[in-house]
Design a protein around this motif. Structure first.
Motif, PDB file in Angstrom:
ATOM      1  N   UNK A 154      37.529  54.991  69.493  1.00 55.90           N
ATOM      2  CA  UNK A 154      38.194  54.259  68.424  1.00 55.90           C
ATOM      3  C   UNK A 154      38.905  52.999  68.920  1.00 55.90           C
ATOM      4  N   UNK A 155      39.069  52.900  70.225  1.00 60.01           N
ATOM      5  CA  UNK A 155      39.742  51.746  70.835  1.00 60.01           C
ATOM      6  C   UNK A 155      41.195  51.604  70.376  1.00 60.01           C
ATOM      7  N   UNK A 156      41.738  52.674  69.848  1.00 60.39           N
ATOM      8  CA  UNK A 156      43.149  52.705  69.455  1.00 60.39           C
ATOM      9  C   UNK A 156      43.565  54.163  69.392  1.00 60.39           C
ATOM     10  N   UNK A 157      44.857  54.412  69.312  1.00 61.59           N
ATOM     11  CA  UNK A 157      45.351  55.783  69.220  1.00 61.59           C
ATOM     12  C   UNK A 157      45.168  56.288  67.786  1.00 61.59           C
ATOM     13  N   UNK A 158      44.464  57.406  67.591  1.00 66.67           N
ATOM     14  CA  UNK A 158      44.195  57.895  66.227  1.00 66.67           C
ATOM     15  C   UNK A 158      45.347  58.699  65.637  1.00 66.67           C
ATOM     16  N   UNK A 159      46.556  58.159  65.736  1.00 66.48           N
ATOM     17  CA  UNK A 159      47.750  58.852  65.261  1.00 66.48           C
ATOM     18  C   UNK A 159      48.577  57.915  64.382  1.00 66.48           C
ATOM     19  N   UNK A 160      49.179  58.484  63.333  1.00 65.69           N
ATOM     20  CA  UNK A 160      50.160  57.780  62.521  1.00 65.69           C
ATOM     21  C   UNK A 160      51.510  58.456  62.744  1.00 65.69           C
ATOM     22  N   UNK A 161      52.482  57.680  63.164  1.00 68.09           N
ATOM     23  CA  UNK A 161      53.829  58.219  63.392  1.00 68.09           C
ATOM     24  C   UNK A 161      54.633  58.156  62.099  1.00 68.09           C
ATOM     25  N   UNK A 162      55.259  59.270  61.744  1.00 68.58           N
ATOM     26  CA  UNK A 162      56.080  59.360  60.536  1.00 68.58           C
ATOM     27  C   UNK A 162      57.530  59.563  60.946  1.00 68.58           C
ATOM     28  N   UNK A 163      58.387  58.640  60.520  1.00 69.87           N
ATOM     29  CA  UNK A 163      59.816  58.745  60.792  1.00 69.87           C
ATOM     30  C   UNK A 163      60.580  58.867  59.484  1.00 69.87           C
ATOM     31  N   UNK A 164      61.693  59.594  59.522  1.00 67.99           N
ATOM     32  CA  UNK A 164      62.531  59.744  58.335  1.00 67.99           C
ATOM     33  C   UNK A 164      63.332  58.476  58.049  1.00 67.99           C
ATOM     34  N   UNK A 165      63.457  57.624  59.039  1.00 62.83           N
ATOM     35  CA  UNK A 165      64.085  56.310  58.884  1.00 62.83           C
ATOM     36  C   UNK A 165      63.550  55.426  60.004  1.00 62.83           C
ATOM     37  N   UNK A 166      63.856  54.164  59.960  1.00 64.78           N
ATOM     38  CA  UNK A 166      63.333  53.253  60.970  1.00 64.78           C
ATOM     39  C   UNK A 166      63.919  53.588  62.337  1.00 64.78           C
TER      40      UNK A 166
END
Length: 427
Positions: free
Chosen positions: A189-201
């Motif tokens: 994929x040439x990138x990390x296949x993850x989406x990071x979810x945060x409760x705030x910035x």
């Protein structure tokens, strides 16, 4: 790679973070008894004589606060007909709505979690990764993720059968328990296949702090509930006493029996005066504190019956409504990042591709308070007179199972045919 695994295992802060997150997830999933017994064992010499009891406020409060997807969001793909058809198939197979709703709850509970976009068994899927199963290395900022290590716990529970997946933008590796490479290859994929979810910035750390107060309140309430049950059990029994005896003995006196006492002796029963009402008040106060400190009305954890729905509570609570608006701003970006990754992963494994120009827009539902049928009819009539809605909009609002305007129009045509037959006396 041995040093990578060793660094993780030897890091006190990492071990503590994962233990805290795993405990929080256990509480949310109703796995509280083991930890409750551990707490009771610290305070009582014979904890096995106590009756364990807990009320899951961690789940209750988390579910109430995770209100981004209190109603399903509407997603529109801007692109070709093939893009729209492919995404509809992908969303259904990956159970996108349910996955993101659960993800919003985990984000509230754990403050940080990840979604992995993966292609397995001929279909695209979304893996929710709670933070105790993930290690992340970042560059200049928490958003600058350089590599991700995912822990895969063994099904048989044997620690030596644990494996890991290590991802960078250029390669991936499967590691065994000792960190030795089992399998490896270039990252397709040439990138990390993850989406990071945060409760705030995030500010200066990938792993957001917060949420310890809810765990502490849960444990305090659990302890007080056990105390209350223990008190209630023994409050129900009177304690017999004898005055004027020689001391050191006991008398077994059944109903209808006679007991011989020395001259001047007395026999009676004493009733303990335990502070039961005070214990109940303390538990009730802890519940209210837990609610208010998390932006909820105290009534949300009240034991008093109410006809108010969850949506009505959301609409009527300004703090909770503002919290939802902030969360929507975050999840709108997460949805766009997820769509971008879905396209990359899908296109890497399929000849029928999502076009690079395709984009997605998300319409998050605007919850409305419960109203009577008469009020709804009057509101619809006023809006129709203003020309801002039509019969199709009303049908779709009344029946959530009708998801397209074409279906709503077909339903209206069927109603018209039936009404015409009634007028003509056919039915």
């Amino acid at each position: 790679m041995n040093s990578l695994i060793d660094d993780i295992r030897n890091s006190q802060s990492t071990r503590q973070r994962k233990a805290d997150q795993e405990l929080r997830l256990d509480y949310f999933q109703d796995n509280q008894l083991e930890n409750l017994w551990a707490i009771l064992s610290q305070d009582f010499s014979n904890p096995e004589k106590l009756q364990p009891c807990f009320v899951n406020i961690v789940k209750k409060i988390t579910n109430l606060r995770a209100c981004v997807y209190v109603e399903e969001a509407t997603r529109s793909v801007e692109g070709s007909e093939q893009d729209k058809e492919l995404f509809a198939i992908i969303a259904e197979q990956a159970q996108l709505d349910n996955t993101l709703k659960t993800a919003s709850k985990l984000t509230k509970l754990l403050k940080t979690c990840l979604i992995r976009v993966v292609y397995r068994n001929g279909r695209l899927d979304l893996d929710l990764l709670p933070s105790h199963l993930v290690d992340v290395w970042v560059g200049d900022s928490p958003r600058d993720i350089e590599s991700v290590l995912v822990t895969h716990p063994p099904l048989d529970g044997r620690e030596e059968n644990t494996t890991y997946s290590h991802w960078t933008a250029t390669e991936w590796q499967r590691l065994d328990y000792r960190g030795r490479v089992i399998e490896s290859g270039p990252n397709p994929y040439k990138c990390l296949p993850f989406v990071s979810l945060w409760d705030s910035t995030p500010l200066n750390d990938f792993w957001l702090p917060g949420g310890d107060d809810l765990v502490a309140l849960q444990e305090a309430i659990n302890s007080k509930l056990v105390d209350l049950l223990h008190t209630l059990r023994f409050q129900a029994f009177a304690v017999g006493w004898i005055k004027g005896g020689e001391g050191g003995g006991s008398i077994q006196a059944d109903p209808g029996s006679f007991v011989e006492l020395p001259e001047g002796g007395e026999l009676g029963f004493a009733h303990p005066q335990a502070a039961i009402s005070e214990a109940i008040e303390a538990i009730d106060m802890l519940l209210k504190w837990a609610a208010v400190s998390n932006g909820l009305p105290a009534s949300s954890l009240s034991t008093e019956p109410t006809d108010e729905s969850g949506i009505s509570k959301l609409v009527s609570n300004s703090e909770l409504s503002e919290m939802r608006r902030d969360d929507i701003a975050l999840f709108r970006q997460y949805e766009k990042q997820l769509f971008h990754l879905i396209r990359i992963v899908w296109n890497a494994h399929n000849s029928k591709r999502l076009s690079d120009s395709a984009t997605i827009s998300v319409d998050f539902a605007d919850p409305k308070p419960d109203t009577s049928d008469t009020d709804k009819a009057n509101a619809w009539k006023s809006l129709m007179e203003l020309g801002v809605i039509g019969p199709v909009d009303i049908v779709m609002e009344r029946n959530p199972d009708i998801t397209t305007r074409e279906e709503a129009l077909e339903y209206l045509m069927q109603v018209k045919i039936e009404n015409d037959k009634l007028v003509d006396g056919v039915l």
